[in-house]
Every structure is written in structure tokens, then in C-alpha cells.
Design an enzyme around this catalytic site. Structure first.
Site, PDB file in Angstrom:
ATOM      1  N   ARG A   1       0.824  -1.205   0.000  1.00  0.00           N
ATOM      2  CA  ARG A   1       0.000   0.000   0.000  1.00  0.00           C
ATOM      3  C   ARG A   1       0.860   1.258   0.000  1.00  0.00           C
ATOM      4  NH1 ARG A   1      -5.120   0.118   2.372  1.00  0.00           N
ATOM      5  NH2 ARG A   1      -4.586   1.908   3.646  1.00  0.00           N
TER       6      ARG A   1
ATOM      7  N   ARG B   1       9.750   5.786  -2.998  1.00  0.00           N
ATOM      8  CA  ARG B   1      10.156   6.772  -4.025  1.00  0.00           C
ATOM      9  C   ARG B   1      11.628   7.121  -3.909  1.00  0.00           C
ATOM     10  NH1 ARG B   1       5.863  10.161  -1.989  1.00  0.00           N
ATOM     11  NH2 ARG B   1       3.968   9.407  -2.993  1.00  0.00           N
TER      12      ARG B   1
ATOM     13  N   ARG C   1      -8.904  -7.051  13.328  1.00  0.00           N
ATOM     14  CA  ARG C   1      -8.146  -6.290  14.323  1.00  0.00           C
ATOM     15  C   ARG C   1      -9.056  -5.181  14.800  1.00  0.00           C
ATOM     16  NH1 ARG C   1      -4.289  -8.260  17.016  1.00  0.00           N
ATOM     17  NH2 ARG C   1      -3.111  -6.301  17.252  1.00  0.00           N
TER      18      ARG C   1
ATOM     19  N   ARG D   1       0.209   4.751  16.858  1.00  0.00           N
ATOM     20  CA  ARG D   1       0.404   6.110  16.337  1.00  0.00           C
ATOM     21  C   ARG D   1      -0.323   7.136  17.190  1.00  0.00           C
ATOM     22  NH1 ARG D   1      -2.372   4.631  10.419  1.00  0.00           N
ATOM     23  NH2 ARG D   1      -4.147   3.551  11.308  1.00  0.00           N
TER      24      ARG D   1
ATOM     25  N   GLU E   1      -3.455   5.716  19.391  1.00  0.00           N
ATOM     26  CA  GLU E   1      -4.143   4.565  18.786  1.00  0.00           C
ATOM     27  C   GLU E   1      -3.440   3.281  19.214  1.00  0.00           C
ATOM     28  OE1 GLU E   1      -5.050   5.141  14.591  1.00  0.00           O
ATOM     29  OE2 GLU E   1      -4.840   2.995  14.232  1.00  0.00           O
TER      30      GLU E   1
ATOM     31  N   TYR F   1      -9.637  -5.055   2.817  1.00  0.00           N
ATOM     32  CA  TYR F   1      -8.956  -3.876   3.370  1.00  0.00           C
ATOM     33  C   TYR F   1      -9.146  -2.720   2.383  1.00  0.00           C
ATOM     34  CZ  TYR F   1      -4.798  -1.683   5.646  1.00  0.00           C
ATOM     35  OH  TYR F   1      -3.914  -0.871   6.319  1.00  0.00           O
TER      36      TYR F   1
ATOM     37  N   ASP G   1      -9.978   1.182   1.181  1.00  0.00           N
ATOM     38  CA  ASP G   1     -10.026   2.603   1.517  1.00  0.00           C
ATOM     39  C   ASP G   1     -11.373   3.184   1.079  1.00  0.00           C
ATOM     40  OD1 ASP G   1      -7.613   2.851   2.781  1.00  0.00           O
ATOM     41  OD2 ASP G   1      -6.494   3.306   0.960  1.00  0.00           O
TER      42      ASP G   1
HETATM   43  P1  FAD Z   1     -18.182   1.278   8.173  1.00  0.00           P
HETATM   44  O1  FAD Z   1     -17.753   2.679   8.184  1.00  0.00           O
HETATM   45  O2  FAD Z   1     -17.621   0.344   9.182  1.00  0.00           O
HETATM   46  O3  FAD Z   1     -19.769   1.267   8.273  1.00  0.00           O
HETATM   47  C1  FAD Z   1     -20.516   0.102   8.587  1.00  0.00           C
HETATM   48  C2  FAD Z   1     -21.669   0.553   9.458  1.00  0.00           C
HETATM   49  O4  FAD Z   1     -22.541  -0.570   9.636  1.00  0.00           O
HETATM   50  C3  FAD Z   1     -21.224   0.985  10.843  1.00  0.00           C
HETATM   51  O5  FAD Z   1     -21.706   2.284  11.133  1.00  0.00           O
HETATM   52  C4  FAD Z   1     -21.826  -0.059  11.780  1.00  0.00           C
HETATM   53  O6  FAD Z   1     -22.255   0.472  13.005  1.00  0.00           O
HETATM   54  C5  FAD Z   1     -23.014  -0.549  10.964  1.00  0.00           C
HETATM   55  N1  FAD Z   1     -23.412  -1.919  11.299  1.00  0.00           N
HETATM   56  C6  FAD Z   1     -22.629  -3.021  11.318  1.00  0.00           C
HETATM   57  N2  FAD Z   1     -23.358  -4.085  11.710  1.00  0.00           N
HETATM   58  C7  FAD Z   1     -24.606  -3.651  11.939  1.00  0.00           C
HETATM   59  C8  FAD Z   1     -25.784  -4.284  12.379  1.00  0.00           C
HETATM   60  N3  FAD Z   1     -25.817  -5.576  12.699  1.00  0.00           N
HETATM   61  N4  FAD Z   1     -26.918  -3.539  12.515  1.00  0.00           N
HETATM   62  C9  FAD Z   1     -26.893  -2.197  12.226  1.00  0.00           C
HETATM   63  N5  FAD Z   1     -25.775  -1.555  11.819  1.00  0.00           N
HETATM   64  C10 FAD Z   1     -24.651  -2.266  11.668  1.00  0.00           C
HETATM   65  N6  FAD Z   1      -9.724   5.068   4.152  1.00  0.00           N
HETATM   66  C11 FAD Z   1      -9.234   6.071   3.391  1.00  0.00           C
HETATM   67  O7  FAD Z   1      -9.606   6.198   2.220  1.00  0.00           O
HETATM   68  N7  FAD Z   1      -8.322   6.957   3.918  1.00  0.00           N
HETATM   69  C12 FAD Z   1      -7.863   6.879   5.203  1.00  0.00           C
HETATM   70  O8  FAD Z   1      -7.062   7.699   5.638  1.00  0.00           O
HETATM   71  C13 FAD Z   1      -8.378   5.812   6.011  1.00  0.00           C
HETATM   72  N8  FAD Z   1      -7.957   5.679   7.286  1.00  0.00           N
HETATM   73  C14 FAD Z   1      -8.450   4.662   8.042  1.00  0.00           C
HETATM   74  C15 FAD Z   1      -7.993   4.542   9.336  1.00  0.00           C
HETATM   75  C16 FAD Z   1      -8.471   3.519  10.140  1.00  0.00           C
HETATM   76  C17 FAD Z   1      -7.976   3.385  11.555  1.00  0.00           C
HETATM   77  C18 FAD Z   1      -9.417   2.587   9.611  1.00  0.00           C
HETATM   78  C19 FAD Z   1      -9.922   1.454  10.464  1.00  0.00           C
HETATM   79  C20 FAD Z   1      -9.868   2.704   8.313  1.00  0.00           C
HETATM   80  C21 FAD Z   1      -9.401   3.734   7.507  1.00  0.00           C
HETATM   81  N9  FAD Z   1      -9.852   3.907   6.212  1.00  0.00           N
HETATM   82  C22 FAD Z   1      -9.336   4.914   5.432  1.00  0.00           C
HETATM   83  C23 FAD Z   1     -10.888   3.030   5.639  1.00  0.00           C
HETATM   84  C24 FAD Z   1     -12.312   3.592   5.827  1.00  0.00           C
HETATM   85  O9  FAD Z   1     -12.584   3.714   7.207  1.00  0.00           O
HETATM   86  C25 FAD Z   1     -13.320   2.656   5.180  1.00  0.00           C
HETATM   87  O10 FAD Z   1     -13.021   2.486   3.803  1.00  0.00           O
HETATM   88  C26 FAD Z   1     -14.767   3.104   5.272  1.00  0.00           C
HETATM   89  O11 FAD Z   1     -15.088   3.690   6.501  1.00  0.00           O
HETATM   90  C27 FAD Z   1     -15.640   1.881   5.081  1.00  0.00           C
HETATM   91  O12 FAD Z   1     -16.996   2.219   5.053  1.00  0.00           O
HETATM   92  P2  FAD Z   1     -18.056   1.051   5.255  1.00  0.00           P
HETATM   93  O13 FAD Z   1     -19.397   1.625   5.001  1.00  0.00           O
HETATM   94  O14 FAD Z   1     -17.654  -0.124   4.480  1.00  0.00           O
HETATM   95  O15 FAD Z   1     -17.903   0.589   6.772  1.00  0.00           O
HETATM   96  N1  UDP Z   2       3.577   0.247   7.963  1.00  0.00           N
HETATM   97  C1  UDP Z   2       4.768   0.146   8.645  1.00  0.00           C
HETATM   98  N2  UDP Z   2       5.324   1.266   9.189  1.00  0.00           N
HETATM   99  C2  UDP Z   2       4.739   2.471   9.087  1.00  0.00           C
HETATM  100  C3  UDP Z   2       3.532   2.583   8.373  1.00  0.00           C
HETATM  101  C4  UDP Z   2       2.968   1.444   7.838  1.00  0.00           C
HETATM  102  O1  UDP Z   2       5.305  -0.944   8.777  1.00  0.00           O
HETATM  103  O2  UDP Z   2       5.281   3.458   9.622  1.00  0.00           O
HETATM  104  C5  UDP Z   2       2.994  -0.992   7.398  1.00  0.00           C
HETATM  105  C6  UDP Z   2       2.087  -1.699   8.416  1.00  0.00           C
HETATM  106  O3  UDP Z   2       2.199  -3.088   8.210  1.00  0.00           O
HETATM  107  C7  UDP Z   2       0.719  -1.215   8.016  1.00  0.00           C
HETATM  108  C8  UDP Z   2       0.849  -1.131   6.499  1.00  0.00           C
HETATM  109  O4  UDP Z   2       2.195  -0.694   6.279  1.00  0.00           O
HETATM  110  O5  UDP Z   2      -0.297  -2.093   8.432  1.00  0.00           O
HETATM  111  C9  UDP Z   2      -0.117  -0.205   5.813  1.00  0.00           C
HETATM  112  O6  UDP Z   2       0.035   1.095   6.351  1.00  0.00           O
HETATM  113  P1  UDP Z   2      -1.092   2.183   6.254  1.00  0.00           P
HETATM  114  O7  UDP Z   2      -0.555   3.448   6.831  1.00  0.00           O
HETATM  115  O8  UDP Z   2      -1.609   2.215   4.871  1.00  0.00           O
HETATM  116  O9  UDP Z   2      -2.178   1.555   7.240  1.00  0.00           O
HETATM  117  P2  UDP Z   2      -3.595   2.061   7.783  1.00  0.00           P
HETATM  118  O10 UDP Z   2      -3.582   3.562   7.804  1.00  0.00           O
HETATM  119  O11 UDP Z   2      -4.605   1.456   6.863  1.00  0.00           O
HETATM  120  O12 UDP Z   2      -3.635   1.477   9.151  1.00  0.00           O
END
Ligand code: FAD
Ligand code: UDP
Length: 365
Positions: free
Chosen positions: A171, A175, A248, A279, A299, A347, A349
Site C-alpha cells: 500500500r 520513491r 483487528r 500512532r 491509537e 482492506y 479505503d
Molecule cells: P463502516 O464505516 O464500518 O460502516 C458500517 C456501518 O454498519 C457501521 O456504522 C456499523 O455500526 C453498521 N453496522 C454493522 N453491523 C450492523 C448491524 N448488525 N446492525 C446495524 N448496523 C450495523 N480510508 C481512506 O480512504 N483513507 C484513510 O485515511 C483511512 N484511514 C483509516 C484509518 C483507520 C484506523 C481505519 C480502520 C480505516 C481507515 N480507512 C481509510 C478506511 C475507511 O474507514 C473505510 O473504507 C470506510 O469507513 C468503510 O466504510 P463502510 O461503510 O464499508 O464501513
Molecule cells: N507500515 C509500517 N510502518 C509504518 C507505516 C505502515 O510498517 O510506519 C505498514 C504496516 O504493516 C501497516 C501497512 O504498512 O499495516 C499499511 O500502512 P497504512 O498506513 O496504509 O495503514 P492504515 O492507515 O490502513 O492502518
């Protein structure tokens, strides 16, 4: 009362589905077990700062259709994500680029970096990439792997890098220029208002029931639905028939601090085992704010147990096999459409979640 769609989840996938279908006259009901919309992209304004409650979210995409789509619901402020890594007090730029290499090895040219990495790959004896460790060393060499990847990944995923799939590390860009932009995408930004408002705009005119769990609701409602659109966990939908899929989960410890800024970047990754958190997010870096205080979230990554939020699917071989069985069951359920990161057990975005939901809609017609 009859609806075309019952949409489970008011996160991004559910909201996109509801918005598109409502726009063509379909009757939708969206339910969510949480007390707010927007799922994991929810932000809450605390003392003038948008706090990303479920982790730092930066919108980035190279998909023009997706970019045009989200811009109907919010303007984006330009933002280039440039997190830092802190390895036991040593600070490095991310993603892996000439700034990182120079900090690691001193003044060094692009050609010298390439030959150093090649030398380290040779020393490690890797012939074929079969896991994250081998992939990481092949991309950036063993020094960077040791300080910036190994321990961070172990904390994040709770297992050795040799037991994780290689795609996770791919991911990140590598560079040979001095460029700290964490993404290679054509478009990147942060909503001018916030993600919650963006999702609320998508859901304008759509009926939404919060604090409503699907499994309780569906057994007690008299309402009728042609189809269910489900963005929760697929193993729970099928009552864990083939056992639990692995996720996770995360804990966020959020603190208000009486200083204008706490750290020099929105996200600092702590890549060593010397601290337990992975982080620290300082929310006010995402958007210009002039508050005197700041808010930071530590986190922590943890094993998912029933009752915890599912944040990351663990897409290793064992879970992929199990997911295959669930997706075969899902194929047979013509009355249910599985969407989103949890419904598809991928996984994904935000832009990919939107793209996949738009494709699922296209397939319906
Ligand atoms: P969710 O946002 O999980 O929505 C699912 C919803 O369904 C939830 O509100 C939940 O409550 C509801 N639900 C589940 N089961 C039930 C049930 N039984 N009854 C009623 N409701 C229910 N993406 C990026 O593009 N850029 C980023 O920087 C980025 N950072 C991230 C950082 C973290 C820590 C994480 C975990 C993810 C990140 N993502 C990022 C990914 C992004 O969060 C997801 O792509 C996006 O939120 C997924 O949307 P979703 O609708 O699939 O799921
Ligand atoms: N990663 C790492 N060191 C860093 C940042 C990321 O080893 O400083 C690895 C780690 O395994 C992580 C993966 O790269 O799960 C993807 O990172 P990203 O920042 O895309 O993860 P997210 O924001 O989705 O948690």
C-alpha cells in the site's frame, strides 16, 4: 409499509447505496446500530476541532468518477498527508523516500540507495516473496524494515511479519525523490466541513434509524423490504456458520492538551516496541484551526473480541479460505447485497468502498 431496500449500516457504503437509489425514486430505510451516521469516517467537533473518532481519515483517489461523486456532497480542502515515524526517538519521513533514506544512511544518492537496498536483499537471501517480511525487505532493504516496519507491523497486526500477506506493505509508496506525500493518487483532500456532514448530505431525504441493530430489528419489524443491503460483518450475518473471521480492533485514548500544537504532523507512527501505541493523531493538523488547545488520540491495536468494533479484516490465507465459504453462501442469497469493508471482508479505503458500491448498483441494472 413496503421498502425497496433495507440498508444495514449508515457508513460510507450504506450512504452511497441509499443516495444513489433514492435519487432514482427507490424507497430506502437505513439502519445503524451506532448512535450516529458515517460509520468509521465519523468526526465529532470538540471545542472547534474535528476529532476523527475512529482513526485519521484522508480522502485520496485516482478514480475520477469517485472524485466527482464525493464532490457533490462536500468541497475538499487541499491536504497532502505526510506522516512521520518515530523509532525510539529517531524521526523519519514517510512514506519511504529520499528523505527517509538520507536520515537512515546519511547523504546518499539515488543510485547509492538502490545499490544499498540491492545489497541488503542479497544478504537476506530472499529468493521469492511469500510474506510481508520478504516483501518489505525486497522493497526497502533490511535497515528500514528493522526500524520502520517490523515492530510497527507486529503491533498493528499482532503477529510476526512472516505470517502476514505481502499486499499490506505494498500500500505504501517507495520513491527515489524527496517527496513525503503518503499517497500516489491524483486527488487528495479533507472535507471542508467534515466527513459526518458529507454523509449527512448523502442521506438527505433518506429515512435513517439509529441505535438499531439489524438482527434485533429484522425479527421484530412488520415492515417489508425487497432486498437487504448489508455492510456489517459477513460472518455475523450467517451466524458464524463456518466460524469467526478474524479482525483487528483498535482503542483510541483521546486527550485535550493545553498547548497550541503537540506534534509537527497530523500522524506520527511509533514504530518500535518501546511504546504500546501504534500512532498518535493530532486532529487539528487536518484543517487550519486557530484554537489555543489541541486534541490528540493515541491509537492502540488489539485482537478483536465479540463486542469490539471490527476495524481491519485480517486477510491471511486461513481467513481468506473461510471468507470464500461465506461468499459462496452470499452468492445464493439473491435477496441480500453485501457491501463495504466488512461485508466484502477486504482492506478497502474510502474511494474503493465507494467505487465497489457504485459497481454493485450498476450490476443490479
Ligand atoms: P463502516 O464505516 O464500518 O460502516 C458500517 C456501518 O454498519 C457501521 O456504522 C456499523 O455500526 C453498521 N453496522 C454493522 N453491523 C450492523 C448491524 N448488525 N446492525 C446495524 N448496523 C450495523 N480510508 C481512506 O480512504 N483513507 C484513510 O485515511 C483511512 N484511514 C483509516 C484509518 C483507520 C484506523 C481505519 C480502520 C480505516 C481507515 N480507512 C481509510 C478506511 C475507511 O474507514 C473505510 O473504507 C470506510 O469507513 C468503510 O466504510 P463502510 O461503510 O464499508 O464501513
Ligand atoms: N507500515 C509500517 N510502518 C509504518 C507505516 C505502515 O510498517 O510506519 C505498514 C504496516 O504493516 C501497516 C501497512 O504498512 O499495516 C499499511 O500502512 P497504512 O498506513 O496504509 O495503514 P492504515 O492507515 O490502513 O492502518
Amino acid at each position: 409499509m413496503k421498502y425497496d431496500y433495507l440498508i444495514v449500516g449508515a457508513g460510507l457504503s450504506g450512504a452511497v447505496f441509499a443516495e444513489r437509489m433514492t435519487s432514482i425514486g427507490k424507497k430506502c430505510l437505513v439502519i445503524d446500530k451506532r448512535n450516529h451516521v458515517a460509520g468509521n469516517i465519523y468526526t465529532e467537533n470538540v471545542d472547534g476541532i474535528d476529532v476523527h473518532k475512529y482513526g485519521a481519515h484522508i480522502f485520496h483517489t485516482s478514480n475520477e468518477t469517485v472524485w466527482n461523486y464525493v464532490n457533490k456532497f462536500t468541497k475538499f480542502l487541499p491536504y497532502i498527508h505526510s506522516p512521520l515515524a518515530n523509532y525510539r526517538g529517531e524521526i523519519y519521513n514517510l512514506p519511504f523516500n529520499m528523505n527517509t533514506f538520507v536520515k537512515m544512511w546519511g547523504d546518499i544518492s539515488e543510485a547509492e540507495v538502490k545499490s544499498k537496498i540491492a545489497e541488503q536483499i542479497k544478504e537476506s537471501g530472499i529468493k521469492e516473496v511469500t510474506n510481508l517480511e520478504e516483501q518489505a525487505i525486497t522493497l526497502v532493504g533490511s535497515d528500514i524494515y528493522r526500524k520502520l516496519i517490523k515492530e510497527y507491523t507486529e503491533k498493528q497486526w499482532g503477529r510476526p511479519c512472516t505470517e502476514l500477506p505481502s499486499f499490506i506493505i505494498k500500500r505504501l509508496p517507495v520513491r527515489y525523490t524527496f517527496d513525503n506525500n503518503y499517497f500516489n493518487d491524483s486527488y487528495q483532500g479533507i472535507p471542508e466541513d467534515n466527513y459526518t456532514t458529507m454523509v449527512e448530505n448523502m442521506l438527505k431525504g433518506v429515512e435513517v434509524l439509529l441505535n438499531t441493530d439489524y438482527f434485533t430489528f429484522i425479527n421484530n419489524t412488520e415492515l417489508k423490504f425487497d432486498k437487504v443491503v448489508y455492510s456489517g460483518t459477513i460472518d455475523r450475518f450467517f451466524d458464524y456458520e463456518f466460524g469467526e473471521l478474524e479482525y483487528r480492533s483498535l482503542d483510541f485514548v483521546t486527550k485535550k492538551i493545553d498547548t497550541e500544537y503537540f506534534q509537527t504532523a497530523s500522524v506520527v507512527n511509533y514504530t518500535g516496541h518501546d511504546v504500546d501505541y501504534t500512532r498518535i493523531i493530532e486532529h487539528k493538523h487536518f484543517k487550519p484551526t486557530s484554537t489555543e488547545n489541541t486534541i490528540v488520540s493515541y491509537e492502540y491495536s488489539k485482537t478483536w473480541n465479540k463486542g469490539d468494533e471490527e476495524y481491519y479484516p485480517v486477510n491471511n490465507e486461513e481467513n481468506s479460505e473461510r471468507f470464500k465459504k461465506y461468499s459462496e453462501l452470499a452468492e445464493k442469497r439473491k435477496d441480500v447485497i453485501f457491501v463495504g469493508r466488512l461485508g466484502l471482508y477486504e482492506y478497502l479505503d474510502m474511494d474503493k468502498v465507494i467505487g465497489r458500491t457504485l459497481s454493485a448498483i450498476d450490476e443490479l441494472f
